[in-house]
Motif scaffolding. Structure first.
Motif, PDB file in Angstrom:
ATOM      1  N   ILE A 140       0.825  -1.204   0.000  1.00 37.26           N
ATOM      2  CA  ILE A 140       0.000   0.000   0.000  1.00 37.26           C
ATOM      3  C   ILE A 140       0.857   1.252   0.000  1.00 37.26           C
ATOM      4  CG2 ILE A 140      -1.720   1.260   1.363  1.00 37.26           C
ATOM      5  CD1 ILE A 140      -2.788  -1.551   2.169  1.00 37.26           C
ATOM      6  N   GLN A 141       2.004   1.185   0.674  1.00 36.17           N
ATOM      7  CA  GLN A 141       2.946   2.305   0.617  1.00 36.17           C
ATOM      8  C   GLN A 141       3.450   2.506  -0.808  1.00 36.17           C
ATOM      9  OE1 GLN A 141       5.650   0.889   3.639  1.00 36.17           O
ATOM     10  NE2 GLN A 141       4.846   2.286   5.194  1.00 36.17           N
ATOM     11  N   GLY A 142       3.631   1.396  -1.531  1.00 31.75           N
ATOM     12  CA  GLY A 142       4.075   1.486  -2.918  1.00 31.75           C
ATOM     13  C   GLY A 142       3.089   2.197  -3.810  1.00 31.75           C
ATOM     14  N   LEU A 143       1.818   2.223  -3.399  1.00 29.42           N
ATOM     15  CA  LEU A 143       0.785   2.940  -4.153  1.00 29.42           C
ATOM     16  C   LEU A 143       0.697   4.405  -3.731  1.00 29.42           C
ATOM     17  CD1 LEU A 143      -2.072   0.257  -3.998  1.00 29.42           C
ATOM     18  CD2 LEU A 143      -0.660   0.846  -5.989  1.00 29.42           C
ATOM     19  N   GLY A 144       1.499   4.766  -2.731  1.00 31.18           N
ATOM     20  CA  GLY A 144       1.486   6.149  -2.257  1.00 31.18           C
ATOM     21  C   GLY A 144       0.286   6.487  -1.394  1.00 31.18           C
ATOM     22  N   LEU A 145      -0.367   5.455  -0.804  1.00 33.29           N
ATOM     23  CA  LEU A 145      -1.595   5.687  -0.047  1.00 33.29           C
ATOM     24  C   LEU A 145      -1.352   5.895   1.440  1.00 33.29           C
ATOM     25  CD1 LEU A 145      -3.925   3.069  -1.796  1.00 33.29           C
ATOM     26  CD2 LEU A 145      -3.822   5.544  -2.176  1.00 33.29           C
ATOM     27  N   VAL A 146      -0.180   5.497   1.939  1.00 35.28           N
ATOM     28  CA  VAL A 146       0.169   5.731   3.340  1.00 35.28           C
ATOM     29  C   VAL A 146       1.652   6.073   3.421  1.00 35.28           C
ATOM     30  CG1 VAL A 146      -1.621   4.289   4.378  1.00 35.28           C
ATOM     31  CG2 VAL A 146       0.569   3.266   3.750  1.00 35.28           C
ATOM     32  N   PRO A 147       2.052   6.838   4.443  1.00 39.47           N
ATOM     33  CA  PRO A 147       3.460   7.205   4.574  1.00 39.47           C
ATOM     34  C   PRO A 147       4.332   6.043   5.033  1.00 39.47           C
ATOM     35  CG  PRO A 147       2.209   8.037   6.444  1.00 39.47           C
ATOM     36  CD  PRO A 147       1.197   7.482   5.475  1.00 39.47           C
ATOM     37  N   ALA A 148       5.627   6.271   5.011  1.00 41.89           N
ATOM     38  CA  ALA A 148       6.599   5.215   5.312  1.00 41.89           C
ATOM     39  C   ALA A 148       6.634   4.825   6.778  1.00 41.89           C
ATOM     40  CB  ALA A 148       7.990   5.662   4.866  1.00 41.89           C
ATOM     41  N   ASP A 149       6.065   5.651   7.661  1.00 44.56           N
ATOM     42  CA  ASP A 149       6.198   5.355   9.089  1.00 44.56           C
ATOM     43  C   ASP A 149       5.081   4.471   9.650  1.00 44.56           C
ATOM     44  OD1 ASP A 149       4.193   7.233   8.874  1.00 44.56           O
ATOM     45  OD2 ASP A 149       4.848   8.433  10.587  1.00 44.56           O
ATOM     46  N   VAL A 150       4.165   4.004   8.804  1.00 44.95           N
ATOM     47  CA  VAL A 150       3.121   3.099   9.288  1.00 44.95           C
ATOM     48  C   VAL A 150       3.744   1.737   9.558  1.00 44.95           C
ATOM     49  CG1 VAL A 150       0.955   1.930   8.752  1.00 44.95           C
ATOM     50  CG2 VAL A 150       1.286   4.303   8.060  1.00 44.95           C
ATOM     51  N   ALA A 151       3.512   1.203  10.749  1.00 49.18           N
ATOM     52  CA  ALA A 151       4.106  -0.075  11.159  1.00 49.18           C
ATOM     53  C   ALA A 151       2.997  -1.055  11.544  1.00 49.18           C
ATOM     54  CB  ALA A 151       5.044   0.150  12.345  1.00 49.18           C
ATOM     55  N   PRO A 152       3.287  -2.363  11.538  1.00 50.77           N
ATOM     56  CA  PRO A 152       2.269  -3.365  11.900  1.00 50.77           C
ATOM     57  C   PRO A 152       1.583  -3.095  13.228  1.00 50.77           C
ATOM     58  CG  PRO A 152       4.162  -4.456  10.926  1.00 50.77           C
ATOM     59  CD  PRO A 152       4.546  -3.008  11.098  1.00 50.77           C
ATOM     60  N   GLU A 153       2.355  -2.640  14.231  1.00 48.41           N
ATOM     61  CA  GLU A 153       1.756  -2.404  15.542  1.00 48.41           C
ATOM     62  C   GLU A 153       0.804  -1.210  15.547  1.00 48.41           C
ATOM     63  OE1 GLU A 153       6.139  -1.022  15.777  1.00 48.41           O
ATOM     64  OE2 GLU A 153       4.983  -2.670  14.882  1.00 48.41           O
ATOM     65  N   ASN A 154       0.812  -0.394  14.478  1.00 45.88           N
ATOM     66  CA  ASN A 154      -0.167   0.677  14.343  1.00 45.88           C
ATOM     67  C   ASN A 154      -1.524   0.148  13.886  1.00 45.88           C
ATOM     68  OD1 ASN A 154       2.442   2.602  12.802  1.00 45.88           O
ATOM     69  ND2 ASN A 154       1.820   2.674  14.945  1.00 45.88           N
ATOM     70  N   ILE A 155      -1.547  -1.091  13.404  1.00 50.57           N
ATOM     71  CA  ILE A 155      -2.751  -1.668  12.816  1.00 50.57           C
ATOM     72  C   ILE A 155      -3.304  -2.826  13.652  1.00 50.57           C
ATOM     73  CG2 ILE A 155      -3.710  -2.750  10.733  1.00 50.57           C
ATOM     74  CD1 ILE A 155      -2.693   0.139  10.336  1.00 50.57           C
ATOM     75  N   VAL A 156      -2.425  -3.637  14.200  1.00 53.35           N
ATOM     76  CA  VAL A 156      -2.838  -4.870  14.887  1.00 53.35           C
ATOM     77  C   VAL A 156      -2.425  -4.852  16.359  1.00 53.35           C
ATOM     78  CG1 VAL A 156      -2.699  -7.392  14.890  1.00 53.35           C
ATOM     79  CG2 VAL A 156      -2.570  -6.147  12.722  1.00 53.35           C
TER      80      VAL A 156
END
Length: 351
Positions: free
Chosen positions: A327-343
């Motif tokens: 999703i970062q490759g699509l430019g939809l979220v910044p580089a600092d999003v990490a798994p622990e931000n989601i799960v």
């Protein structure tokens, strides 16, 4: 994972924790347990749950858990409500009108940094693989991704199918601009497809039985014909499907409720895929508009997506990171999003 540093400020704002007690915050997010979580009191908590989108056969596991008393055993009275996609489900969680919801993992990653910001965490996975797809009737002449060039595809704003299609198109040697996108209200897409106003539409693969039943009723399928399904997961292996989540605040302040819902839902999911016919009967009992046959057929479609290399309900951090990277490759979220931000990894079922 909800760390003491991230948990403490939230609890302090709620008057539940002093700054000096910040180091103990992690205790509120206990590790998952393979044994069903039992409530510590006789109190019954009322919980409103939002499905992914409307109520369909893929939600049968919730009714199985309800029918068999799994939610009751966990001290929960669950009201199953029709959801409206990840974006709207998150907004409803934020409003307080629901406590737990189905969240598409890829969609949740996208929404995690899109205003209005909703601080949420996923704690149980339903589908280990993405279920997003494109569906077409035989008359459209669509049999492979490349056949989508120049075709009119119906979609709903905010739907993850549309958001990640550029990655699917790229993997198929195409461009997003190769297709003609037609924005429509969610309730209008299937009727427009049946009426021939669209060549194809965004869908989920487990919806095949209901779509084919509608197509046959509309005279769009001859005996022996089937609709064409183009699952994104055929080309995008790193995309994860639907999961169950809540506000981070709920995970922090009421982890027992989360664990109880988690365990009851997983028990229902295990029973459902083990006996689709029985699950279909239960689904139809609670949702009379659904026939047992269609519900059971949709459950059968779910099975390969529910089962993966890990335990049912568990989501590997490595897979979450890979999904984020796509999703970062699509430019939809910044580089600092990490798994622990989601799960909330500490609240997941064990492997």
């Amino acid at each position: 994972m909800l760390s003491p540093k991230s948990v403490a400020p939230l609890l302090a704002r709620r008057g539940l924790l002093t700054a000096a007690a910040g180091g103990a915050a992690a205790a509120l997010i206990g590790c998952g347990n393979n044994k069903p979580h039992r409530p510590t009191s006789s109190k019954i908590d009322k919980v409103a749950y939002l499905t992914g989108f409307n109520i369909t056969g893929q939600d049968a596991f919730l009714y199985v858990a309800k029918e068999k008393g799994y939610f009751r055993d966990a001290g929960l009275d669950v009201d199953i409500q029709a959801g409206a996609g990840t974006q709207r489900n998150l907004a409803t969680l934020k409003s307080g009108k629901a406590q737990i919801a189905c969240i598409d993992v890829a969609g949740g990653i996208i929404e995690s940094r899109r205003p209005p910001f909703v601080d949420f965490r996923i704690f149980t996975t339903i589908y280990q693989r993405g279920v997003s797809c494109i569906v077409a009737l035989p008359t459209a002449g669509i049999h492979a991704p490349q056949d989508l060039r120049g075709k009119k595809i119906g979609y709903t704003v905010g739907g993850v199918n549309r958001s990640i299609f550029p990655a699917y198109a790229s993997a198929a040697g195409m461009k997003d601009s190769d297709v003609v996108w037609v924005e429509m209200a969610p309730t209008g897409i299937r009727p427009a497809l049946m009426a021939g106003q669209l060549d194809a539409s965004t869908e989920i693969v487990v919806g095949r039985p209901a779509i084919e039943a509608a197509a046959r009723a509309a005279g769009k399928l001859r005996p022996g014909e089937t609709v064409t399904m183009l699952p994104y997961s055929d080309l995008l292996r790193d995309v994860v499907g639907n999961a169950i989540g809540c506000l981070t605040e709920t995970a922090v302040t009421n982890p027992d409720l989360v664990r109880g819902f988690r365990d009851a839902a997983v028990r229902g999911l295990v029973d459902t895929i083990a006996d689709p016919d029985a699950a279909g009967e239960i689904m139809a009992k609670h949702v009379p508009a659904y026939t047992p046959e269609i519900a059971a057929a949709e459950v059968t479609e779910m099975i390969p997506y529910v089962r993966g290399s890990d335990a049912i309900g568990y989501l590997d951090p490595v897979r979450v990171r890979a999904c984020i990277a796509l999703i970062q490759g699509l430019g939809l979220v910044p580089a600092d999003v990490a798994p622990e931000n989601i799960v909330a990894f500490d609240l997941q079922p064990h492997r």
